[in-house]
Design a protein around this motif. Structure first.
Motif, PDB file in Angstrom:
ATOM      1  N   PHE A 193      -7.708  11.275  14.753  1.00 33.15           N
ATOM      2  CA  PHE A 193      -7.880  11.606  16.172  1.00 33.15           C
ATOM      3  C   PHE A 193      -9.268  12.194  16.434  1.00 33.15           C
ATOM      4  CE2 PHE A 193      -3.196  11.409  16.223  1.00 33.15           C
ATOM      5  CZ  PHE A 193      -3.064  10.486  17.245  1.00 33.15           C
ATOM      6  N   LEU A 210       2.798  10.896  18.915  1.00 33.82           N
ATOM      7  CA  LEU A 210       1.531  10.205  19.165  1.00 33.82           C
ATOM      8  C   LEU A 210       0.986  10.584  20.540  1.00 33.82           C
ATOM      9  CD1 LEU A 210      -0.626   8.077  18.499  1.00 33.82           C
ATOM     10  CD2 LEU A 210       0.933   6.338  19.381  1.00 33.82           C
ATOM     11  N   ALA A 240      -2.276  -1.650   8.171  1.00 36.22           N
ATOM     12  CA  ALA A 240      -1.650  -1.213   6.917  1.00 36.22           C
ATOM     13  C   ALA A 240      -2.264   0.101   6.442  1.00 36.22           C
ATOM     14  CB  ALA A 240      -1.811  -2.300   5.861  1.00 36.22           C
ATOM     15  N   PHE A 241      -3.567   0.248   6.652  1.00 39.01           N
ATOM     16  CA  PHE A 241      -4.244   1.483   6.252  1.00 39.01           C
ATOM     17  C   PHE A 241      -3.697   2.677   7.048  1.00 39.01           C
ATOM     18  CE2 PHE A 241      -7.838   4.465   6.782  1.00 39.01           C
ATOM     19  CZ  PHE A 241      -8.019   4.803   5.451  1.00 39.01           C
ATOM     20  N   LEU A 242      -3.546   2.469   8.365  1.00 42.41           N
ATOM     21  CA  LEU A 242      -3.033   3.570   9.196  1.00 42.41           C
ATOM     22  C   LEU A 242      -1.568   3.872   8.903  1.00 42.41           C
ATOM     23  CD1 LEU A 242      -4.660   3.088  12.716  1.00 42.41           C
ATOM     24  CD2 LEU A 242      -5.268   4.685  10.927  1.00 42.41           C
ATOM     25  N   ASP A 243      -0.835   2.866   8.404  1.00 41.79           N
ATOM     26  CA  ASP A 243       0.564   3.095   8.035  1.00 41.79           C
ATOM     27  C   ASP A 243       0.707   4.212   7.008  1.00 41.79           C
ATOM     28  OD1 ASP A 243       2.065   1.470   9.603  1.00 41.79           O
ATOM     29  OD2 ASP A 243       1.986  -0.261   8.256  1.00 41.79           O
ATOM     30  N   ARG A 244      -0.344   4.380   6.224  1.00 41.90           N
ATOM     31  CA  ARG A 244      -0.292   5.417   5.169  1.00 41.90           C
ATOM     32  C   ARG A 244      -0.233   6.809   5.777  1.00 41.90           C
ATOM     33  NH1 ARG A 244      -5.112   4.374   1.088  1.00 41.90           N
ATOM     34  NH2 ARG A 244      -3.970   5.934  -0.083  1.00 41.90           N
ATOM     35  N   PHE A 245      -0.825   6.948   6.958  1.00 43.29           N
ATOM     36  CA  PHE A 245      -0.976   8.286   7.532  1.00 43.29           C
ATOM     37  C   PHE A 245      -0.004   8.600   8.657  1.00 43.29           C
ATOM     38  CE2 PHE A 245      -5.422   6.747   6.564  1.00 43.29           C
ATOM     39  CZ  PHE A 245      -5.412   7.259   5.273  1.00 43.29           C
ATOM     40  N   PHE A 246       0.559   7.565   9.228  1.00 48.40           N
ATOM     41  CA  PHE A 246       1.444   7.790  10.369  1.00 48.40           C
ATOM     42  C   PHE A 246       2.890   7.482   9.967  1.00 48.40           C
ATOM     43  CE2 PHE A 246      -2.604   7.401  12.402  1.00 48.40           C
ATOM     44  CZ  PHE A 246      -2.536   8.328  13.422  1.00 48.40           C
ATOM     45  N   PRO A 247       3.809   8.394  10.301  1.00 45.74           N
ATOM     46  CA  PRO A 247       5.217   8.131   9.999  1.00 45.74           C
ATOM     47  C   PRO A 247       5.665   6.835  10.664  1.00 45.74           C
ATOM     48  CG  PRO A 247       4.913  10.366  10.828  1.00 45.74           C
ATOM     49  CD  PRO A 247       3.611   9.664  10.990  1.00 45.74           C
ATOM     50  N   ALA A 248       6.748   6.280  10.128  1.00 43.73           N
ATOM     51  CA  ALA A 248       7.228   4.978  10.620  1.00 43.73           C
ATOM     52  C   ALA A 248       7.348   4.980  12.142  1.00 43.73           C
ATOM     53  CB  ALA A 248       8.585   4.678   9.997  1.00 43.73           C
ATOM     54  N   MET A 252       0.853  -1.199   0.000  1.00 39.90           N
ATOM     55  CA  MET A 252       0.000   0.000   0.000  1.00 39.90           C
ATOM     56  C   MET A 252       0.891   1.253   0.000  1.00 39.90           C
ATOM     57  SD  MET A 252      -3.084   0.830   2.618  1.00 39.90           S
ATOM     58  CE  MET A 252      -3.989  -0.619   2.136  1.00 39.90           C
ATOM     59  N   PRO A 253       0.687   2.153  -0.963  1.00 35.72           N
ATOM     60  CA  PRO A 253       1.578   3.316  -1.018  1.00 35.72           C
ATOM     61  C   PRO A 253       1.407   4.218   0.200  1.00 35.72           C
ATOM     62  CG  PRO A 253      -0.261   3.546  -2.540  1.00 35.72           C
ATOM     63  CD  PRO A 253      -0.352   2.178  -1.972  1.00 35.72           C
ATOM     64  N   LYS A 254       2.525   4.775   0.640  1.00 34.07           N
ATOM     65  CA  LYS A 254       2.472   5.656   1.810  1.00 34.07           C
ATOM     66  C   LYS A 254       2.487   7.103   1.350  1.00 34.07           C
ATOM     67  CE  LYS A 254       4.690   2.820   5.245  1.00 34.07           C
ATOM     68  NZ  LYS A 254       5.727   2.750   6.264  1.00 34.07           N
ATOM     69  N   MET A 255       1.866   7.937   2.162  1.00 33.49           N
ATOM     70  CA  MET A 255       1.960   9.365   1.881  1.00 33.49           C
ATOM     71  C   MET A 255       3.340   9.833   2.330  1.00 33.49           C
ATOM     72  SD  MET A 255      -1.595  10.905   3.176  1.00 33.49           S
ATOM     73  CE  MET A 255      -3.154  10.352   2.546  1.00 33.49           C
ATOM     74  N   SER A 308      -0.317  14.145  20.458  1.00 29.49           N
ATOM     75  CA  SER A 308      -1.558  14.220  19.672  1.00 29.49           C
ATOM     76  C   SER A 308      -2.733  13.671  20.465  1.00 29.49           C
ATOM     77  CB  SER A 308      -1.417  13.434  18.373  1.00 29.49           C
ATOM     78  OG  SER A 308      -0.333  13.904  17.631  1.00 29.49           O
ATOM     79  N   LEU A 309      -2.491  12.560  21.122  1.00 31.05           N
ATOM     80  CA  LEU A 309      -3.543  11.918  21.909  1.00 31.05           C
ATOM     81  C   LEU A 309      -3.980  12.824  23.057  1.00 31.05           C
ATOM     82  CD1 LEU A 309      -4.948   9.207  21.652  1.00 31.05           C
ATOM     83  CD2 LEU A 309      -3.234   8.220  23.178  1.00 31.05           C
ATOM     84  N   GLN A 333      -1.015  14.198   5.046  1.00 26.58           N
ATOM     85  CA  GLN A 333      -0.791  13.259   6.142  1.00 26.58           C
ATOM     86  C   GLN A 333      -1.265  13.860   7.464  1.00 26.58           C
ATOM     87  OE1 GLN A 333       3.225  12.184   7.337  1.00 26.58           O
ATOM     88  NE2 GLN A 333       2.716  10.054   6.907  1.00 26.58           N
ATOM     89  N   PRO A 386      -0.488   4.130  15.927  1.00 27.27           N
ATOM     90  CA  PRO A 386      -0.950   3.790  17.283  1.00 27.27           C
ATOM     91  C   PRO A 386      -1.236   2.299  17.457  1.00 27.27           C
ATOM     92  CG  PRO A 386      -2.572   5.167  16.129  1.00 27.27           C
ATOM     93  CD  PRO A 386      -1.354   5.118  15.275  1.00 27.27           C
ATOM     94  N   GLN A 432      -4.202  12.468   9.909  1.00 26.99           N
ATOM     95  CA  GLN A 432      -4.022  12.219  11.346  1.00 26.99           C
ATOM     96  C   GLN A 432      -5.067  12.977  12.157  1.00 26.99           C
ATOM     97  OE1 GLN A 432       0.038  13.018  12.497  1.00 26.99           O
ATOM     98  NE2 GLN A 432       0.840  11.661  10.935  1.00 26.99           N
ATOM     99  N   GLU A 435       6.052  11.579   4.364  1.00 28.68           N
ATOM    100  CA  GLU A 435       5.960  11.964   5.763  1.00 28.68           C
ATOM    101  C   GLU A 435       5.896  13.476   5.937  1.00 28.68           C
ATOM    102  OE1 GLU A 435       8.821  10.101   8.210  1.00 28.68           O
ATOM    103  OE2 GLU A 435       8.243   8.098   7.566  1.00 28.68           O
TER     104      GLU A 435
END
Lengths: 180, 497
Positions: A19, B202, B5-13, A1-4, B205-206, A11, B17, A15, A6
């Motif tokens: 939240f 994280l 995997a879906f959340l991996d797209r939006f959160f840096p390595a 799955m491609p990542k945005m 943000s939380l 992105q 969460p 996030q 950072e």
């Protein structure tokens, strides 16, 4: 799955959305949806039995042989049973049987107290209550009856109790405490 | 897994969460502890004072007390959520098998403690919700045959509750969370380098999101408890009170069957789904030089050092069989695994029992040598829990699947590139922060980056190593990356020419 990439705006927005959704979820389910316990016009009856119970059987004298068979520090002339009698509780509301249960004394030797608590939901209005308590029902114990008529308000509590002192019933008054 | 995997797209390595649920749970616990301490300062332990003091905190000092109360509430809600997802995830990943049963089983009682701690807090407010919880809890416990006099007698009407009851409640509401904290400490005893604080971004943000929620929707009390009247409608906290309507609807007996049934089922999970026992690590004293690197890298605290059996003034690794899960990370950390030695090629001090480092090297060499004329040969190293790579095998691609990528000594990459004609290496495995064996990805990354021993000897000169932590299900991504590597090699060759 491609990542945005950072740290991009997309992105950050994703996030923020995550939240926000999490907080909406936490905020909503921490007090919603509400649970209704009583319909309007309904009321509550609490049935309470707390009785020390009556011992079954009589004390009897031990003969000399029985006394001699006991350990020296345990020798005594009389032996008394500990077991108490069970109790049958029957409740009729408006001449209809609502509840029957035979309660046994607490304790491994059935030598403790007899206790029962039950809650019933009723419609408000006129109520004819008939409570019958029978001690040691299997041995032909005599019943004790309590019959009374009530006018029960909606959203109120009626308490009926049987203790060593006998029957009693009361409707505690609403005691509001002011909000600040 | 798809959600991760879906959340991996939006959160840096490393900041996803879902990869830090344990650490997030600890973080939420500390928020609850700090806010609870603040609320305790202003709380009055009396039948009228309890409700009024909470109202005062909420309304008269809404700017701080109100937010503290709301944070206390919402952090608790999120803690229940994170613990639930943590449990589901560990169950799904079968992280309860072998020696990992300890973390699983020790976590089950924590759920009870968490619920007891949280519900105790609701009692303290002594509003209609507290009244409902008190009466329903009483009904639940009164069902047990060991109860002599029903708890419900204590809540018969407005005259039966005294101020001292609230002293007991506050004692329980402090004591139970302390027991929970002790349980959490025990829960992580069999893992090393446990993460008890989430990534800073994280965490901030939380916390920020919870503060916003506390301002937008502050936690409020219902009307004051009045035992002289029944509760008609109650706003249920579905994170903690979910079982209460069940008790009201079906009775305490059914609720006990369900609650105890779930608890026993959870406790039996490691016994029922025990899986095939994995070979553990074994130490060979003839090759162990006592460097302690395996001791430092073991994610399960399964290795300790003792005086060496054969070398004076040296240490020797010892594997605790009951703790070893057979991840092989220790074998990857062993410096004696280097194939560049002049004697006993690749024999090393610590290995997995089923296949030692030398055998892994031989297996890989044999595969590579089957295609001596291969152009742009790519070695793909993967793990048993990440993307499946065996289907990539071809004339120019050699897949090597290990239990964990951390099992591979970096010197192998040097050796295979320099001596066996491998042109480039692709390391793949679990997603970052989500390694099945906790630290395999992180440790291997550090080794390749020369940040941790043992590291690559000739980095960037002979060895072209690419990492792609695609996670389970990332087969397509890995296949694309392999093709790209080969294309890059050809372009580089063309430029050189």
């Amino acid at each position: 799955m491609p990542k945005m990439p950072e740290g991009t705006v997309m992105q950050r927005l994703a996030q923020l959305l995550f939240f926000s959704a999490l907080m909406v979820f936490a905020g909503y389910f921490s007090d919603s949806p509400a649970y209704q316990l009583l319909e309007s016009g309904q009321t509550e009856l609490k049935l309470v039995v707390r009785h020390s119970g009556n011992i079954i059987g009589e004390c009897r004298a031990l003969d000399t042989g029985e006394i001699a068979a006991l350990a020296p520090n345990m020798r005594r002339p009389m032996v008394c049973p500990r077991e108490k009698a069970p109790m049958r509780v029957e409740l009729d509301l408006n001449n209809k049987r609502e509840f029957t249960e035979t309660i046994t004394p607490s304790g491994l030797h059935d030598d403790g107290v007899l206790a029962l608590f039950r809650k019933f939901t009723l419609d408000s209005g006129d109520l004819i209550l008939h409570l019958r308590i029978t001690e040691n029902p299997d041995a032909g114990g005599l019943p004790r009856d309590y019959e009374k008529q009530f006018q029960v308000d909606a959203h109120s509590t009626l308490i009926v109790e049987y203790t060593d002192s006998g029957f009693s019933s009361w409707q505690p008054q609403h005691s509001p405490r002011p909000r600040l | 897994m798809k959600v991760e995997a879906f959340l991996d797209r939006f959160f840096p390595a490393g900041s996803n969460p879902l990869y830090q649920l344990g650490a997030v749970s600890f973080f939420l616990f500390w928020i609850i502890a700090v806010t609870g301490l603040y609320l305790f300062i202003f709380f009055e332990t009396s039948i009228t004072g309890a409700y009024q003091s909470v109202e005062s905190i909420t309304h008269e000092q809404f700017y701080i007390g109100g937010i503290m109360r709301s944070l206390h509430r919402y952090a608790s809600a999120l803690l229940a959520l994170s613990v639930t997802i943590h449990l589901i995830k560990e169950l799904g990943m079968k992280r309860f098998q072998g020696p990992r049963w300890f973390s699983w089983v020790s976590g089950v009682p924590l759920i009870w403690l968490l619920f007891a701690s949280s519900l105790g807090g609701y009692w303290l407010v002594w509003d209609e919700k507290a009244q409902y919880i008190a009466l329903t809890t009483a009904a639940l416990f009164d069902y047990l045959p060991i109860v002599v006099e029903p708890m419900a007698f204590g809540f018969l009407d407005g005259t039966t509750v005294s101020d001292r009851f609230f002293s007991l409640l506050i004692f329980l509401h402090v004591g139970l969370p302390l027991a929970l904290l002790l349980g959490m400490f025990i829960h992580i005893q069999r893992i090393s380098n446990s993460s008890t604080f989430p990534a800073r971004g994280l965490a901030l943000s939380l916390l920020g999101a919870m503060v916003v929620l506390s301002v937008v929707k502050p936690a409020l009390s219902l009307g004051p408890a009045d035992l002289n009247r029944p509760v008609q409608t109650v706003q249920v906290d579905w994170f903690y009170m979910n079982v209460f309507p069940l008790i009201s609807e079906t009775g305490a007996g059914a609720a006990w069957v369900i609650l105890l049934g779930i608890t026993i089922a959870l406790l039996l999970v490691p016994l029922i789904f025990r899986g095939v026992p994995k070979p553990i690590a074994i130490v060979d004293p003839d090759y162990c030089n006592g460097c302690s690197w395996c001791f430092a890298d073991c994610p399960y605290d399964a290795i300790y050092m003792k005086p060496h059996e054969k070398l004076a003034n040296h240490l020797q690794s010892v594997v605790v069989a009951d703790k070893c899960v057979g991840c092989g990370i220790c074998a990857g950390a062993c410096p004696t695994a280097t194939p560049f030695k002049s004697v006993n090629n690749a024999y090393s001090g610590i290995n997995l029992a089923d296949e030692n480092n030398a055998a892994i090297l031989v297996r890989t060499q044999e595969q590579i040598r089957q295609h001596p004329q291969a152009d742009k040969h790519v070695l793909v190293v993967g793990c048993a829990h990440g993307p499946q790579i065996d289907q990539l095998a071809s004339d120019v691609v050699t897949p090597l699947t290990l239990e964990c990528v951390g099992q591979l000594p970096p010197s192998y990459l040097d050796y295979l590139c320099r001596k066996e004609g491998v042109d480039s290496v692709l390391l793949t495995g679990c997603a970052p922060g989500n390694c099945f064996h906790r630290l395999g990805v992180e440790l291997q990354e550090a080794r390749l980056a020369h940040e941790r021993e043992p590291h690559l000897r000739f980095k960037d000169v002979h060895v072209k190593v690419t990492t792609l932590w695609a996670g389970a299900g990332g087969e397509t991504t890995v296949a694309r990356a392999v093709a790209q590597l080969q294309q890059d090699e050809r372009i580089a060759d063309a430029k050189d020419a």
